[in-house]
Design a protein around this motif. Structure first.
Motif, mmCIF file in Angstrom:
data_model
loop_
_atom_site.group_PDB
_atom_site.id
_atom_site.type_symbol
_atom_site.label_atom_id
_atom_site.label_comp_id
_atom_site.label_asym_id
_atom_site.label_seq_id
_atom_site.Cartn_x
_atom_site.Cartn_y
_atom_site.Cartn_z
ATOM 1 N N ASP A 140 0.978 0.269 -26.972
ATOM 2 C CA ASP A 140 1.158 -0.889 -27.850
ATOM 3 C C ASP A 140 0.235 -0.662 -29.046
ATOM 4 O O ASP A 140 -0.964 -0.923 -28.982
ATOM 5 C CB ASP A 140 0.777 -2.169 -27.102
ATOM 6 C CG ASP A 140 0.924 -3.422 -27.953
ATOM 7 O OD1 ASP A 140 0.977 -3.323 -29.208
ATOM 8 O OD2 ASP A 140 0.964 -4.514 -27.370
ATOM 9 N N TRP A 141 0.783 -0.142 -30.148
ATOM 10 C CA TRP A 141 -0.014 0.285 -31.307
ATOM 11 C C TRP A 141 -0.779 -0.856 -31.954
ATOM 12 O O TRP A 141 -1.927 -0.687 -32.362
ATOM 13 C CB TRP A 141 0.883 0.963 -32.345
ATOM 14 C CG TRP A 141 1.724 2.032 -31.753
ATOM 15 C CD1 TRP A 141 3.090 2.043 -31.639
ATOM 16 C CD2 TRP A 141 1.279 3.250 -31.153
ATOM 17 N NE1 TRP A 141 3.501 3.200 -31.012
ATOM 18 C CE2 TRP A 141 2.411 3.949 -30.707
ATOM 19 C CE3 TRP A 141 0.027 3.814 -30.945
ATOM 20 C CZ2 TRP A 141 2.328 5.183 -30.077
ATOM 21 C CZ3 TRP A 141 -0.055 5.040 -30.315
ATOM 22 C CH2 TRP A 141 1.081 5.714 -29.888
ATOM 23 N N VAL A 142 -0.154 -2.026 -32.048
ATOM 24 C CA VAL A 142 -0.816 -3.170 -32.675
ATOM 25 C C VAL A 142 -2.016 -3.601 -31.836
ATOM 26 O O VAL A 142 -3.100 -3.841 -32.364
ATOM 27 C CB VAL A 142 0.180 -4.323 -32.893
ATOM 28 C CG1 VAL A 142 -0.522 -5.559 -33.430
ATOM 29 C CG2 VAL A 142 1.301 -3.891 -33.839
ATOM 30 N N ALA A 143 -1.835 -3.654 -30.521
ATOM 31 C CA ALA A 143 -2.936 -4.041 -29.634
ATOM 32 C C ALA A 143 -4.051 -2.999 -29.671
ATOM 33 O O ALA A 143 -5.233 -3.354 -29.668
ATOM 34 C CB ALA A 143 -2.425 -4.221 -28.204
ATOM 35 N N LEU A 144 -3.687 -1.729 -29.726
ATOM 36 C CA LEU A 144 -4.702 -0.674 -29.773
ATOM 37 C C LEU A 144 -5.576 -0.816 -31.014
ATOM 38 O O LEU A 144 -6.800 -0.794 -30.931
ATOM 39 C CB LEU A 144 -4.043 0.706 -29.758
ATOM 40 C CG LEU A 144 -4.995 1.885 -29.976
ATOM 41 C CD1 LEU A 144 -6.041 1.971 -28.886
ATOM 42 C CD2 LEU A 144 -4.210 3.171 -30.070
ATOM 43 N N GLU A 145 -4.949 -0.999 -32.159
ATOM 44 C CA GLU A 145 -5.729 -1.144 -33.391
ATOM 45 C C GLU A 145 -6.603 -2.392 -33.328
ATOM 46 O O GLU A 145 -7.774 -2.361 -33.717
ATOM 47 C CB GLU A 145 -4.809 -1.182 -34.610
ATOM 48 C CG GLU A 145 -5.569 -1.195 -35.906
ATOM 49 C CD GLU A 145 -4.690 -0.980 -37.132
ATOM 50 O OE1 GLU A 145 -5.233 -1.076 -38.242
ATOM 51 O OE2 GLU A 145 -3.484 -0.713 -36.992
ATOM 52 N N SER A 146 -6.057 -3.484 -32.823
ATOM 53 C CA SER A 146 -6.848 -4.718 -32.680
ATOM 54 C C SER A 146 -8.034 -4.509 -31.744
ATOM 55 O O SER A 146 -9.137 -4.979 -32.020
ATOM 56 C CB SER A 146 -5.974 -5.856 -32.150
ATOM 57 O OG SER A 146 -5.001 -6.207 -33.096
ATOM 58 N N ASN A 147 -7.804 -3.798 -30.645
ATOM 59 C CA ASN A 147 -8.891 -3.514 -29.704
ATOM 60 C C ASN A 147 -9.994 -2.703 -30.370
ATOM 61 O O ASN A 147 -11.179 -2.972 -30.171
ATOM 62 C CB ASN A 147 -8.371 -2.754 -28.480
ATOM 63 C CG ASN A 147 -7.682 -3.654 -27.492
ATOM 64 O OD1 ASN A 147 -7.883 -4.862 -27.485
ATOM 65 N ND2 ASN A 147 -6.852 -3.062 -26.657
ATOM 66 N N LEU A 148 -9.610 -1.714 -31.144
ATOM 67 C CA LEU A 148 -10.612 -0.884 -31.822
ATOM 68 C C LEU A 148 -11.404 -1.689 -32.840
ATOM 69 O O LEU A 148 -12.621 -1.558 -32.948
ATOM 70 C CB LEU A 148 -9.947 0.309 -32.497
ATOM 71 C CG LEU A 148 -9.380 1.357 -31.548
ATOM 72 C CD1 LEU A 148 -8.547 2.362 -32.321
ATOM 73 C CD2 LEU A 148 -10.486 2.041 -30.777
ATOM 74 N N LEU A 149 -10.707 -2.536 -33.579
ATOM 75 C CA LEU A 149 -11.386 -3.339 -34.601
ATOM 76 C C LEU A 149 -12.201 -4.484 -34.006
ATOM 77 O O LEU A 149 -12.984 -5.109 -34.718
ATOM 78 C CB LEU A 149 -10.382 -3.845 -35.637
ATOM 79 C CG LEU A 149 -9.756 -2.742 -36.497
ATOM 80 C CD1 LEU A 149 -8.664 -3.303 -37.388
ATOM 81 C CD2 LEU A 149 -10.818 -2.010 -37.322
ATOM 82 N N SER A 150 -12.025 -4.725 -32.705
ATOM 83 C CA SER A 150 -12.849 -5.739 -32.039
ATOM 84 C C SER A 150 -14.142 -5.146 -31.478
ATOM 85 O O SER A 150 -15.002 -5.879 -31.000
ATOM 86 C CB SER A 150 -12.060 -6.426 -30.914
ATOM 87 O OG SER A 150 -11.895 -5.556 -29.813
ATOM 88 N N LEU A 151 -14.282 -3.815 -31.554
ATOM 89 C CA LEU A 151 -15.542 -3.192 -31.146
ATOM 90 C C LEU A 151 -16.653 -3.692 -32.068
ATOM 91 O O LEU A 151 -16.416 -3.956 -33.251
ATOM 92 C CB LEU A 151 -15.447 -1.666 -31.235
ATOM 93 C CG LEU A 151 -14.540 -0.969 -30.242
ATOM 94 C CD1 LEU A 151 -14.359 0.497 -30.639
ATOM 95 C CD2 LEU A 151 -15.106 -1.084 -28.838
ATOM 96 N N PRO A 152 -17.866 -3.793 -31.565
ATOM 97 C CA PRO A 152 -18.956 -4.267 -32.424
ATOM 98 C C PRO A 152 -19.307 -3.259 -33.517
ATOM 99 O O PRO A 152 -19.165 -2.048 -33.333
ATOM 100 C CB PRO A 152 -20.128 -4.436 -31.451
ATOM 101 C CG PRO A 152 -19.801 -3.563 -30.295
ATOM 102 C CD PRO A 152 -18.303 -3.506 -30.201
#
Length: 139
Positions: A41-53
């Motif tokens: 899920d590309w959208v979720a992956l990018e969101s997960n990465l951008l949620s890293l501190p």
């Protein structure tokens, strides 16, 4: 069932190197990526990465009109590679992901394991090599 290649959609995928540093790869809608992650899920992956501190500063390797996208990943400790051929003539193509931004202090795969469970199976040898099994129009 594997989804078709997401042509013209700039997806993000990740891999780790031998030293356990994590890199983000931006396809520009054309770059290849490992078949193991084709159903991601590309959208979720990018969101997960951008949620890293935010943990560090970014150093840009290239000059581009809008570097914010690269820096947003690098300030989270991720190396950033882009498929820059999407913006070149055929004669100028490198057919490689190119490093565009680096973190001052990189993170290891343990910092993202929960957000990227596939990472244990996807690695790259160095800044110019791709995993052996790739998926996409540049294959």
């Amino acid at each position: 069932m594997t989804k078709p290649y997401p042509t013209d959609f700039d997806i993000v995928w990740c891999a780790k190197d031998k030293k356990d540093a994590v890199a983000v790869f931006l396809t520009a809608g054309q770059g290849p990526f490992p078949e193991e992650i084709a159903d991601t899920d590309w959208v979720a992956l990018e969101s997960n990465l951008l949620s890293l501190p935010i943990t560090t500063e970014a150093r840009l390797i290239v000059t581009v009109p809008r570097p914010e996208g690269y820096a947003e990943f690098a300030i989270r400790g991720l190396y950033v590679y882009d498929w820059r051929d999407a913006h070149r003539s055929h004669a100028e193509e490198s057919s490689l992901y190119e490093c565009v931004a680096v973190p001052t202090i990189p993170i290891g795969s343990s910092a993202v394991r929960e957000k990227l469970p596939y990472l244990e199976n996807v690695s790259f040898e160095d800044s110019l090599n791709l995993p052996p099994d790739i998926f996409g129009p540049s294959k």
